[in-house]
Design an enzyme around this catalytic site. Sequence first.
Site, PDB file in Angstrom:
ATOM      1  CG  ASP C  24      -0.339   0.097   2.537  1.00  0.00           C
ATOM      2  OD1 ASP C  24       0.700   0.775   2.660  1.00  0.00           O
ATOM      3  OD2 ASP C  24      -0.874  -0.488   3.488  1.00  0.00           O
ATOM      4  CG  PHE C  25      -0.395   5.509   0.837  1.00  0.00           C
ATOM      5  CD1 PHE C  25      -1.447   4.957   1.553  1.00  0.00           C
ATOM      6  CD2 PHE C  25       0.175   6.678   1.325  1.00  0.00           C
ATOM      7  CE1 PHE C  25      -1.929   5.546   2.696  1.00  0.00           C
ATOM      8  CE2 PHE C  25      -0.295   7.277   2.484  1.00  0.00           C
ATOM      9  CZ  PHE C  25      -1.349   6.704   3.167  1.00  0.00           C
TER      10      PHE C  25
END
Lengths: 151, 151, 151, 151
Positions: C24-25
């Site tokens: 994820d980011f």
Amino acid sequence: MTLSGSITSGVHRLTLRVYYEDTDFSGNVYHANYLKFCERGRSDFLRVLGLDQTAMFSEGAAFVVRRMNCDFLKPAKFDDVLTVETIPREAAGARFELRQRVLRGEEELFTADVTAVLVDGRGKPKRLTPELVKAMGTTTAGGQLTADKLL
Amino acid sequence: MTLSGSITSGVHRLTLRVYYEDTDFSGNVYHANYLKFCERGRSDFLRVLGLDQTAMFSEGAAFVVRRMNCDFLKPAKFDDVLTVETIPREAAGARFELRQRVLRGEEELFTADVTAVLVDGRGKPKRLTPELVKAMGTTTAGGQLTADKLL
Amino acid sequence: MTLSGSITSGVHRLTLRVYYEDTDFSGNVYHANYLKFCERGRSDFLRVLGLDQTAMFSEGAAFVVRRMNCDFLKPAKFDDVLTVETIPREAAGARFELRQRVLRGEEELFTADVTAVLVDGRGKPKRLTPELVKAMGTTTAGGQLTADKLL
Amino acid sequence: MTLSGSITSGVHRLTLRVYYEDTDFSGNVYHANYLKFCERGRSDFLRVLGLDQTAMFSEGAAFVVRRMNCDFLKPAKFDDVLTVETIPREAAGARFELRQRVLRGEEELFTADVTAVLVDGRGKPKRLTPELVKAMGTTTAGGQLTADKLL
């Protein structure tokens, strides 16, 4: 705002949020997740038309995606609020063509031309009923259809 | 079998298994997950060429998907063993075109024409180096390139 | 390396790669994806024991996760090669307890104590056969069981 | 209904829909996806408190999940409308404990006890500010905090 979005002038619009799960380590939304957003839009478009996909499935009918031509134009980010537009184009035989767009405000981030096909329990194409074709093409005319008229 | 697949006659092949997470309640692989399988194939194709995407990213360069024209031909099921084929077609400017296929044995389940673009840290297109273009186009010629020659 | 991993001294080990889709980011693997990795490990543990989950499912039987106590110890990153360890602990009645670990080399990144339950088509617990209990508890003893002895 | 849910009597509630992407071939929601639903709940709980996770992240601070004890009680299905409840329990040091539940109407489908930790850019625990602790513990008292008071 409603959970399932709404249809205005023949265009279904669904609002959704970008969460952690949608992003990847580049900091942007992972490309395949735009297809998830579009599928949420199509499911809710059918729901707003009055079509119950669970009931369809228990009768052995389902829409499957046959083709999807996708343009990834600009990246969406964590926390963004996005709109998924679903615009029916043509429904004939077992086939249902539509255009979908993912927007952030007015900014177009993703577009896709989608061909979906109605199939029976063995995966064979199944003719759309005139009621279903009509509902898809005249979504501005309003008037919810019951699922039994659509299959 | 190797974890990252291998390149034979210019075609990268990766073997993978369908797990619960890949399926949906229709009993088949969820359509967007073919794009995940293809991304695994592309990542491992670059890995086998000698390209380190983590190092690239830390230098502010990354491949992003710009366009993907997808045909969903036949459904994959839980427990299936699939092959992802990645076939480079053309690399020029910042753009890199390839063809991908997902197969179960000889049976073609999914195909996609993919346009990827090399971008810098601000998302601007970045020219592919001659070494990278050459590596992509002459994958049969063998000879691993080091990442520093590729960016 | 084999696609489905292997059992040594009663411990099943599966090797897998972290791809874009898993992150994820934040730059790390998204927390829920460790549960996907563990499910791949459990599926392949059962596969190596000789249990065909597709056949089970068509006879109306399936394992479902009832409880999972998860510790997220250190983050995995893009490109990491991970090992998923599955260690059976106890099988009795309809219940099957196991311990799972996700490792990068010797480094422990994630652990979970998992309770799975065998259920029938209506979701009711279904007693494990003595053969299945034995297979799970004596995985070092070797000797593949056929699926029909396990249900 | 609001996109980010709302806090009533100290409990944050978020409404969401189950789509194709959330299910697996068993016909139910895939177990790891309840963790995604809970993460949406936690993100929106922080959002409603006035905390901007994107701003936090750009300052090198983030919440990570350290432990999650999960009970999978009953399966959710395609088309279900679910409520995610997030109930803060204790915030002290760098640690933040909460209880989460996923409900379909009054029916409890999933519960989890979650330990989250605030970390800095290198993954080291970072003390919660008194304002953040207070906001989490007194969510009924109302009064949105600005993000700069929370970090």
